[in-house]
Design an enzyme around this catalytic site. Structure first.
Site, PDB file in Angstrom:
ATOM      1  N   ASP A 223       0.855  -1.186   0.000  1.00  0.00           N
ATOM      2  CA  ASP A 223       0.000   0.000   0.000  1.00  0.00           C
ATOM      3  C   ASP A 223       0.893   1.239   0.000  1.00  0.00           C
ATOM      4  OD1 ASP A 223      -1.724   2.103   0.560  1.00  0.00           O
ATOM      5  OD2 ASP A 223      -2.857   1.003   2.077  1.00  0.00           O
ATOM      6  N   HIS A 224       0.865   1.986  -1.098  1.00  0.00           N
ATOM      7  CA  HIS A 224       1.783   3.119  -1.246  1.00  0.00           C
ATOM      8  C   HIS A 224       1.472   4.254  -0.278  1.00  0.00           C
ATOM      9  CE1 HIS A 224       4.997   5.216  -3.091  1.00  0.00           C
ATOM     10  NE2 HIS A 224       4.910   4.630  -4.260  1.00  0.00           N
ATOM     11  N   ARG A 225       0.293   4.241   0.327  1.00  0.00           N
ATOM     12  CA  ARG A 225      -0.022   5.278   1.315  1.00  0.00           C
ATOM     13  C   ARG A 225       0.837   5.121   2.568  1.00  0.00           C
ATOM     14  NH1 ARG A 225      -6.244   4.281   2.270  1.00  0.00           N
ATOM     15  NH2 ARG A 225      -5.356   2.186   2.434  1.00  0.00           N
TER      16      ARG A 225
END
Length: 251
Positions: A223-225
């Site tokens: 998850d790039h967040r």
């Protein structure tokens, strides 16, 4: 009052369209509660978490040799390749702690120990029981605990603590001959490792020519967040080093 037949019931708010009429023979069943939960959670993950993926190959000839030795010395344990991967994932997460987290969209919770969820396919759906603090456990202990979790999952006797609280998931389809696949993140976790099949592969040996080696194909979904690409790459690098130098998994 009796409502309309099930096939005609529809909630416009839910956006569920009835299946089209057909003259072909078919059998129809409703989704189980477990599959509805899986569908809801993974659809939410896919829609809200910006997944990115990192893929690499591992040469595991040393790992396979060590596994053979351990099982010869502990015939009742039968340590699997997947047990090695659970241990390697846990130790890699301790090396790269920014990946050993849970995330709810606002808060990042970083853990001291790595709690590894192991994907288990049941007839009723997918469940992910957890090997808690896998970084602190030996390979034989992980093997025995995983077997117990799988047995209890199939018997539907898992407790809430057995499948709630994981920080990372290992999903292995290699036993089905699947070489490569992408897995969907299991929230509130922020990463999942998809494990493919072990395949004999011709590899270059520098200036010494070519050789056939057992290669394991791996894909990380993150998850790039919560995890930047560089962090994911460091995690995969640490994981590869542990798999290719597996004595680090038994000390």
């Amino acid at each position: 009052l009796q409502g309309p037949p099930a096939a005609e019931q529809r909630s416009d708010d839910a956006g569920i369209e009835p299946l089209p009429e057909t003259s072909h023979a078919y059998e129809e069943t409703q989704l189980s509660g477990m599959r509805k939960t899986i569908a809801s959670r993974l659809a939410h993950s896919k829609q809200t978490a910006p997944h990115y993926r990192l893929t690499l190959d591992c040469c595991i000839d040393s790992l396979l040799a060590l596994r053979k030795q351990i099982n010869a010395e502990n015939p009742s344990a039968k340590v699997s390749v997947n047990d090695f991967l659970v241990k390697a994932a846990a130790m890699a997460l301790i090396e790269v702690p920014d990946c050993n987290v849970q995330f709810n969209g606002e808060t990042v919770r970083k853990f001291e120990d790595a709690h590894i969820s192991v994907a288990v396919a049941l007839e009723s759906g997918l469940i992910t029981p957890i090997v808690h603090s896998a970084n602190e456990k030996g390979l034989v202990e992980i093997s025995n605990e995983t077997k117990s979790l799988v047995t209890r999952a199939k018997a539907n006797t898992l407790k809430a603590e057995d499948f709630v609280g994981g920080t990372f998931t290992v999903s292995n389809l290699g036993m089905f001959g699947v070489r490569h696949f992408d897995a969907i993140i299991n929230p509130p976790q922020v990463a999942i490792l998809a494990v493919g099949a072990i395949e004999p592969t011709v590899v270059a040996l520098g200036t010494d020519g070519m050789a056939v080696r057992p290669m394991l194909f791996l894909t990380l979904s993150a998850d790039h967040r919560a995890i930047d690409g560089a962090d994911g790459a460091q995690l995969m690098e640490a994981f590869k080093q542990l798999c290719e130098n597996p004595m680090g998994l038994v000390v």
